[in-house]
Structure formats: structure tokens, C-alpha cells
Design an enzyme around this catalytic site. Structure first.
Site, mmCIF file in Angstrom:
data_model
loop_
_atom_site.group_PDB
_atom_site.id
_atom_site.type_symbol
_atom_site.label_atom_id
_atom_site.label_comp_id
_atom_site.label_asym_id
_atom_site.label_seq_id
_atom_site.Cartn_x
_atom_site.Cartn_y
_atom_site.Cartn_z
ATOM 1 N N HIS A 166 4.239 31.287 13.756
ATOM 2 C CA HIS A 166 5.757 31.311 13.574
ATOM 3 C C HIS A 166 6.519 32.803 13.932
ATOM 4 O O HIS A 166 7.418 33.176 14.080
ATOM 5 C CB HIS A 166 6.202 31.087 12.136
ATOM 6 C CG HIS A 166 5.411 29.853 11.598
ATOM 7 N ND1 HIS A 166 5.853 28.423 12.077
ATOM 8 C CD2 HIS A 166 4.511 29.462 10.482
ATOM 9 C CE1 HIS A 166 4.999 27.708 11.618
ATOM 10 N NE2 HIS A 166 4.379 28.376 10.679
ATOM 11 N N ASN A 203 -4.829 26.398 16.388
ATOM 12 C CA ASN A 203 -4.050 26.377 15.217
ATOM 13 C C ASN A 203 -3.972 28.005 14.360
ATOM 14 O O ASN A 203 -5.056 28.371 14.028
ATOM 15 C CB ASN A 203 -4.698 25.667 13.969
ATOM 16 C CG ASN A 203 -3.744 25.322 12.592
ATOM 17 O OD1 ASN A 203 -2.780 26.315 12.621
ATOM 18 N ND2 ASN A 203 -4.238 24.740 11.802
ATOM 19 N N ARG A 209 8.871 27.443 9.063
ATOM 20 C CA ARG A 209 7.652 26.936 9.677
ATOM 21 C C ARG A 209 7.934 25.785 10.449
ATOM 22 O O ARG A 209 7.137 25.387 11.387
ATOM 23 C CB ARG A 209 6.798 26.078 8.585
ATOM 24 C CG ARG A 209 6.123 26.847 7.594
ATOM 25 C CD ARG A 209 5.024 26.015 6.626
ATOM 26 N NE ARG A 209 4.995 26.780 5.106
ATOM 27 C CZ ARG A 209 4.205 27.508 5.236
ATOM 28 N NH1 ARG A 209 3.155 27.985 6.123
ATOM 29 N NH2 ARG A 209 4.016 28.191 4.164
ATOM 30 N N HIS A 247 -1.722 21.731 14.040
ATOM 31 C CA HIS A 247 -1.486 21.967 12.515
ATOM 32 C C HIS A 247 -1.903 20.837 11.837
ATOM 33 O O HIS A 247 -1.562 19.701 11.994
ATOM 34 C CB HIS A 247 0.204 22.319 12.586
ATOM 35 C CG HIS A 247 0.507 23.531 13.213
ATOM 36 N ND1 HIS A 247 0.270 24.719 13.007
ATOM 37 C CD2 HIS A 247 1.504 23.467 14.425
ATOM 38 C CE1 HIS A 247 0.861 25.411 13.913
ATOM 39 N NE2 HIS A 247 1.548 24.768 14.790
ATOM 40 N N TYR A 268 -2.782 20.233 3.097
ATOM 41 C CA TYR A 268 -4.050 20.648 3.946
ATOM 42 C C TYR A 268 -5.333 19.830 3.514
ATOM 43 O O TYR A 268 -6.406 20.053 4.066
ATOM 44 C CB TYR A 268 -4.414 22.045 3.814
ATOM 45 C CG TYR A 268 -3.502 23.094 4.092
ATOM 46 C CD1 TYR A 268 -2.815 23.066 5.363
ATOM 47 C CD2 TYR A 268 -2.772 24.118 3.072
ATOM 48 C CE1 TYR A 268 -1.813 23.698 5.777
ATOM 49 C CE2 TYR A 268 -1.690 24.768 3.625
ATOM 50 C CZ TYR A 268 -1.170 24.555 4.897
ATOM 51 O OH TYR A 268 -0.076 25.646 5.138
HETATM 52 C C1 DQA Z 1 -0.666 25.749 9.596
HETATM 53 C C2 DQA Z 1 0.789 25.665 9.168
HETATM 54 C C3 DQA Z 1 1.293 26.944 9.101
HETATM 55 O O1 DQA Z 1 2.720 26.902 8.566
HETATM 56 C C4 DQA Z 1 0.602 27.668 7.944
HETATM 57 O O2 DQA Z 1 1.034 29.137 7.896
HETATM 58 C C5 DQA Z 1 -0.907 27.534 7.719
HETATM 59 C C6 DQA Z 1 -1.489 26.344 8.326
HETATM 60 C C7 DQA Z 1 -1.172 24.110 9.438
HETATM 61 O O3 DQA Z 1 -2.375 24.153 9.950
HETATM 62 O O4 DQA Z 1 -0.329 23.137 8.969
HETATM 63 O O5 DQA Z 1 -1.675 28.556 7.454
HETATM 64 O O6 DQA Z 1 -0.812 26.105 10.536
#
Ligand code: DQA
Length: 147
Positions: free
Chosen positions: A81, A75, A112, A101, A23
Site C-alpha cells: 500500500h 505478496n 488497503r 493477497h 488469513y
Molecule cells: C495482505 C493484505 C495486506 O493489506 C496486509 O497488510 C497483509 C496481508 C494479504 O495477503 O491479504 O499483511 O497482503
């Protein structure tokens, strides 16, 4: 001016503190600033919403009916999921929604790899960090211009 709502779901207020490998290090505020700057360049208005409460998130999607919002960037974090509630809320909308994402969800844990939201959004963008949102904004604006 077209109005676009950017929706950030569960745990996304913690960007900047989450695993930088997936992230990056930018905070949600930093990301929102970048989105606002691009919105200005593209000549659209953006508003932001973040919640860790699924019901509040669903209610925000419901509010979009008739409030003049033209498009959504979403997002939904981990809700992506498994939240049939958010999927159903999005399915009622008549405006385009683009799923984004930060991380490349397809290169991560198997749970995911699947999004329950993808079938009710116009497309999805994953794996480009904060740029996923910027690409998402461009995608929504293009869709609205094509209408
Ligand atoms: C997310 C990906 C998801 O799997 C995860 O639970 C997140 C962030 C992303 O921005 O990459 O919280 O949505």
C-alpha cells in the site's frame, strides 16, 4: 524448466497466528507446501523468499536480474500500500510479476484498497486465502506459456 520466485513480504511469516477471519489458520510453511505441490503438477520450479526488511526485499528483486528467474508471485503485505521502493524495483524487471493477497483487500479498510504495486505487475488476485497463491502460480505459468 521455468523458475518462479514466490515473494512473501512483511508479517507474512506470521500466517497461522494472524486474524483467521482474513488469513485463515494455515502457516506460511503450509502455504508454501501447497504451492510446491501445484508447481510439481504444472512442471515448474518454485523458490520462496520472505523478509520483514524492505531493503532485503528490494535486493532480492534486484537479484532476479540475470539469475534465470522467469516469473514472480508477490505478496508484499502492508508494503503493497505504500512502498514506492518495491514498486520501483519491480518496474525494472522484464519478467512477469503477479500480485496476490490472501484477504479481499477491497472489502477491508480504505488504506488497503490501493496498491502501489498494481501498476507494475501483470495482474492481481485477492481474497481467496492460500488459493490466491495457487491462482497466481497458474497465472504466471499461463503468461510464460504465452510468451
Ligand atoms: C495482505 C493484505 C495486506 O493489506 C496486509 O497488510 C497483509 C496481508 C494479504 O495477503 O491479504 O499483511 O497482503
Amino acid at each position: 524448466m521455468k523458475r518462479i520466485l514466490v515473494m512473501h513480504g512483511v508479517n507474512l511469516n506470521m500466517f497461522g497466528k494472524r486474524d483467521p477471519k482474513h488469513y485463515g489458520t494455515e502457516t506460511l510453511e503450509d502455504i508454501n507446501k501447497k504451492i510446491s505441490m501445484l508447481a510439481e503438477t504444472l512442471g515448474v520450479e518454485v523458490t520462496f523468499f520472505q523478509s520483514n526488511h524492505e531493503g532485503d526485499f528490494v535486493e532480492k528483486i534486484q537479484e532476479v536480474h540475470g539469475d534465470g528467474t522467469d516469473g514472480i508471485i508477490i505478496n508484499a503485505g502492508a508494503w503493497t500500500h505504500y512502498s514506492y521502493a518495491i514498486m520501483d524495483a519491480l518496474a525494472i524487471l522484464h519478467i512477469p510479476a503477479v500480485e496476490v493477497h490472501m484477504s479481499n483487500v477491497h472489502a477491508r479498510e480504505p488504506f488497503r484498497h490501493f496498491s502501489v504495486l498494481s501498476g507494475v505487475t501483470r495482474g492481481s488476485i485477492a481474497g481467496f486465502g492460500a488459493d490466491s497463491y495457487l491462482l497466481g502460480l497458474r497465472a504466471v505459468v499461463d503468461l510464460l506459456e504465452g510468451e
